[in-house]
Design an enzyme around this catalytic site. Structure first.
Site, mmCIF file in Angstrom:
data_model
loop_
_atom_site.group_PDB
_atom_site.id
_atom_site.type_symbol
_atom_site.label_atom_id
_atom_site.label_comp_id
_atom_site.label_asym_id
_atom_site.label_seq_id
_atom_site.Cartn_x
_atom_site.Cartn_y
_atom_site.Cartn_z
ATOM 1 N N TRP A 34 43.044 31.089 24.515
ATOM 2 C CA TRP A 34 42.628 30.489 25.891
ATOM 3 C C TRP A 34 41.574 29.601 25.962
ATOM 4 O O TRP A 34 41.289 28.517 26.371
ATOM 5 C CB TRP A 34 42.740 31.799 26.970
ATOM 6 C CG TRP A 34 44.269 32.138 27.275
ATOM 7 C CD1 TRP A 34 44.472 33.290 27.046
ATOM 8 C CD2 TRP A 34 44.873 31.332 27.946
ATOM 9 N NE1 TRP A 34 45.860 33.427 27.333
ATOM 10 C CE2 TRP A 34 46.541 32.106 27.969
ATOM 11 C CE3 TRP A 34 45.244 30.020 28.338
ATOM 12 C CZ2 TRP A 34 47.472 31.849 28.385
ATOM 13 C CZ3 TRP A 34 46.645 29.576 29.061
ATOM 14 C CH2 TRP A 34 47.689 30.565 28.891
ATOM 15 N N ASP A 73 36.003 31.562 32.031
ATOM 16 C CA ASP A 73 37.456 31.783 32.447
ATOM 17 C C ASP A 73 37.514 33.406 32.574
ATOM 18 O O ASP A 73 37.636 33.925 31.282
ATOM 19 C CB ASP A 73 38.287 31.274 31.454
ATOM 20 C CG ASP A 73 39.806 31.520 31.479
ATOM 21 O OD1 ASP A 73 40.017 32.284 32.474
ATOM 22 O OD2 ASP A 73 40.588 31.075 30.789
ATOM 23 N N LYS A 116 46.745 37.929 37.635
ATOM 24 C CA LYS A 116 46.668 39.400 37.098
ATOM 25 C C LYS A 116 46.194 40.267 38.072
ATOM 26 O O LYS A 116 46.729 41.344 38.312
ATOM 27 C CB LYS A 116 45.639 39.210 35.802
ATOM 28 C CG LYS A 116 46.369 38.255 34.517
ATOM 29 C CD LYS A 116 45.661 37.078 34.513
ATOM 30 C CE LYS A 116 46.146 36.201 33.425
ATOM 31 N NZ LYS A 116 47.421 36.282 32.969
#
Ligand code: PMP
Length: 364
Positions: free
Chosen positions: A107, A176, A200
């Site tokens: 990511w 993030d 999530k």
């Protein structure tokens, strides 16, 4: 709970992932007739009183649960976390500024690629020597003197690597937090901007929670395309265009649920318990290997392998048949992965650990 709710299986998917059954039941119950209005929330104008109120409550819920300080704006935006990979440098690197990035895995890599397309990027740490299975000691992280910000991915969802302490640097950290937000308290003094794709710990995919310090917004350029400009989203109170109303409604319900459970201290306690159950199962069975540096093992995404790819596949297939879903590792790395976010009951982790013991005994 309805029969449907009691028939649910344990879903270990990385996101979209399991959401609290209580929240889904409320949403299902209100779907056709939201609080006596005679229509569903997804059918209403986003300018209507009920929807505006949902947005206010979602924002207040996030502020309360996370303890977001008053000098930070809270935004709900379309485009997921991926959109932020480019929007952040567009807003914060104008005028030739540069930023530091830590390359901690899949990511972070995407965030770096998009930032490079926009401005100057210094990758001040690259985890390739450990195959992205470790992180720098936070105390050793120093930002470049001229960096506008330092970007980190606080939990690498695919690699299963998580910062335990965030670095302390002289520049604002941009993080993030997609796969760990709402799982532990945040020291907001360190951060200029935090973003998290919702799918999530906060709600359905598609919406991104963005927290941004007011002083950073003041530095954003005013010549950006409307949708790319944080100031416009702030002025429009997350309704610059027709927003993802249902997603924000779900975030409001998830915040209510989390408050009812005890907020972040409950979430942190549960995350520690759930992950310990699984890491203990890996440790007591030589059959399984967790490739991640023990210091940085994620409490949200537990990755492991069996002795062979063939057994990994068998594990995934048999676990699915046993009502334990979504345990296949990300397609880029293989192996197995159990994602255990806030809505995963302890019983889910226990059921998986028992399955792991039995599978190892049978196949070891
Ligand atoms: N960052 C992290 C850490 C993620 O796990 C994900 C999605 N799994 C993303 C960014 C991208 O989020 P989205 O798909 O919402 O754009």
């Amino acid at each position: 709970m309805t029969t449907t709710a009691t028939q649910r299986i344990f879903n270990f998917s990385a996101g979209p992932c399991t959401l609290p059954a209580e929240v889904l039941e409320i949403a299902a119950g209100e779907m056709l007739n939201y609080q006596g209005t005679g229509m569903g929330i997804v059918e209403m104008s986003h300018r209507s009183k009920p929807v505006v109120s949902v947005f206010e409550q979602a924002e207040a819920g996030v502020r309360e649960v996370l303890g977001v300080p008053e000098d930070m704006h809270i935004l709900f935006m379309g485009g997921g976390a991926t959109f932020q990979f480019g929007m952040i440098p567009m807003n914060l690197l104008a005028g030739g500024k540069s930023a530091d990035y830590i390359h901690s895995g899949a990511w972070a890599k995407k965030a770096i690629a998009d930032a490079k397309a926009v401005g100057k990027v210094n990758v001040i740490f690259d985890g390739k020597d450990s195959n992205y299975m470790s992180l720098p000691n936070p105390a050793s992280v120093k930002a470049s003197a001229d960096a506008a910000y330092l970007h980190i991915c606080s939990n690498e969802t695919i690699g299963g690597v998580q910062w335990k302490d965030y670095p302390t640097v002289d520049v604002p950290i941009v993080a993030d937090m997609s796969s760990e937000i709402m799982s532990r308290p945040i020291d907001f003094d360190k951060f200029g901007l935090i973003y998290a794709g919702a799918q999530k710990n906060i709600g359905p995919a598609g919406v991104c929670l963005v927290l941004i310090k007011k002083d950073l917004v003041a530095q954003c350029p005013n010549n950006l395309v409307g949708y790319l400009n944080y100031a416009g989203h702030i002025e429009g109170e997350s309704m610059l265009n027709t927003p993802p109303v249902f997603n924000v409604y779900m975030i409001k319900l998830v915040m209510d649920w989390l408050k009812g459970k005890g907020g972040l201290s409950w979430a942190a306690d549960m995350a520690a318990k759930r992950s310990k159950i699984l890491y203990d199962a890996i440790a007591r069975n030589d059959f399984y290997t967790c490739p991640v540096d023990a210091k940085y093992r994620s409490l949200m995404n537990v990755v492991f392998t069996t002795p062979s790819e063939e057994l990994d596949n068998k594990f995934v297939k048999e676990s699915e048949a046993a009502g334990l879903s979504g345990l296949k590792g990300h397609r880029s790395v293989g192996g197995c992965r159990a994602s255990i976010y806030n809505a995963m009951p302890i019983e889910g982790a226990e059921a998986l650990a028992s399955f792991m013991d039995a599978f190892a005994a049978k196949n070891g």
